[in-house]
Design an enzyme around this catalytic site. Structure first.
Site, PDB file in Angstrom:
ATOM      1  N   GLY A   1      28.071  25.009  72.285  1.00  0.00           N
ATOM      2  CA  GLY A   1      28.267  26.230  73.048  1.00  0.00           C
ATOM      3  C   GLY A   1      29.672  26.503  73.550  1.00  0.00           C
ATOM      4  O   GLY A   1      29.963  27.597  74.009  1.00  0.00           O
ATOM      5  N   ASP A   2      30.558  25.503  73.455  1.00  0.00           N
ATOM      6  CA  ASP A   2      31.949  25.697  73.902  1.00  0.00           C
ATOM      7  C   ASP A   2      32.841  24.729  73.131  1.00  0.00           C
ATOM      8  O   ASP A   2      33.633  23.985  73.714  1.00  0.00           O
ATOM      9  CB  ASP A   2      32.050  25.455  75.405  1.00  0.00           C
ATOM     10  N   LEU A   3      32.706  24.759  71.813  1.00  0.00           N
ATOM     11  CA  LEU A   3      33.270  23.709  70.977  1.00  0.00           C
ATOM     12  C   LEU A   3      34.688  24.035  70.528  1.00  0.00           C
ATOM     13  O   LEU A   3      34.931  24.457  69.399  1.00  0.00           O
ATOM     14  CB  LEU A   3      32.367  23.452  69.764  1.00  0.00           C
TER      15      LEU A   3
END
Length: 303
Positions: free
Chosen positions: A211-213
């Site tokens: 989700g926030d890679l």
């Protein structure tokens, strides 16, 4: 232990408040003997702590009003990833999360880091592909979480366009509009784009994503494995993770090749990456200001 000399504490405890120190020591059952600052990202303070038996741990501290629920959500995300992660990917152990006076802290396993060895990027790509095969009946999650310090809703939707519109793009767009970062014309472009999502994206099952890679949210373990940190998980479209990897410079091509070999993406996925990046750019616009506005406007007009 009786009869064993204990190390003398030699640390500057101004790096941790007394209440945080006391709560961590209660959790670990040992006294801290060393505390040093380490990088904790844009929104948290972070410390490397050492206790009497020589073990080291990583702690994040935040004094914001949403600090405790933010860390609770992060802990739940780490546990979800840990239960689903394939052998190629490691997730730090979660130890504790507590309010502490006016702050809150998140206590995790400390990861000894190294440098990528030959084969690191293909293994990382295969590992992410395997993680993305973890699916769910609907897009969303059974709880809200955070993206950075901003709330992220995860209401359940049967299809990706509905989820991306109502849980991602419009909430961030409205937040930016209320801060006068976007104008009415921008919002009209955004609403127009949302109506096109069903035609722009191929049908995919929900995938468990980090989700926030971006490059700041993985580590390289000394054993050569990728370690995922700071998640913002949901059952989402798997291209979202790939979009974020490309937003700030990108990963090496061998990462994407290995991903494709393990779990092929539909044709045109690279052309769709800006659609996924739009969400993260809106988040950055809301958190950090107008330097991200040109990129947002470009994507809004691109589709």
């Amino acid at each position: 232990m009786a009869g064993v000399d204990q190390p003398e504490p030699d640390l500057d405890l101004y790096y941790l408040s007394e209440v945080v120190t006391n709560k961590i020591e209660a959790q670990l059952g040992q006294s801290l003997i060393e505390v040093s600052p380490v990088s904790g990202g844009d929104i948290n303070d972070a410390r490397l702590i050492t206790v009497q038996d020589g073990q080291q741990f990583f702690v994040k501290i935040n004094e914001g009003p949403q600090a405790y629920p933010m860390f609770q959500a992060e802990a739940r995300g780490l546990e979800m990833l840990r239960s689903a992660a394939p052998a190629e990917i490691l997730i730090p152990d979660f130890i504790a999360c507590e309010p502490a006076g006016e702050a809150a802290f998140l206590l995790l396993e400390y990861i000894q880091t190294g440098t990528p060895l030959s084969g690191f990027w293909p293994a990382f790509g295969r590992g992410l592909a395997k993680l993305h095969r973890q699916s769910n009946d609907q897009f969303g999650l059974d709880h809200a979480n955070f993206i950075g310090r901003l709330p992220q809703s995860n209401g359940a939707h049967d299809d990706w366009p509905g989820f991306y519109t109502h849980e991602r793009l419009l909430p961030q767009g409205k937040m930016a509009y209320e801060q006068t970062l976007l104008d009415l014309k921008d919002m009209q472009y955004l609403e127009r784009l949302c109506k096109q999502l069903g035609d722009l994206y191929p049908t995919e099952p929900p995938a468990l994503i980090h989700g926030d890679l971006w490059s700041g949210n993985y580590l390289v373990h000394t054993n050569g494995q990728a370690v995922l940190i700071d998640p913002s998980v949901a059952y989402s479209h798997r291209e979202m993770d790939l979009a974020m990897t490309r937003l700030f410079g990108g990963f090496p091509e061998e990462f994407y090749r290995a991903y494709q070999e393990s779990y092929p993406l539909d044709s045109g996925w690279e052309d769709r990456l800006p659609l996924g990046q739009l969400y993260y750019l809106l988040v950055h616009l809301n958190m950090f200001g107008t330097s991200y506005l040109p990129s947002v406007k470009r994507i809004l007009k691109q589709f």
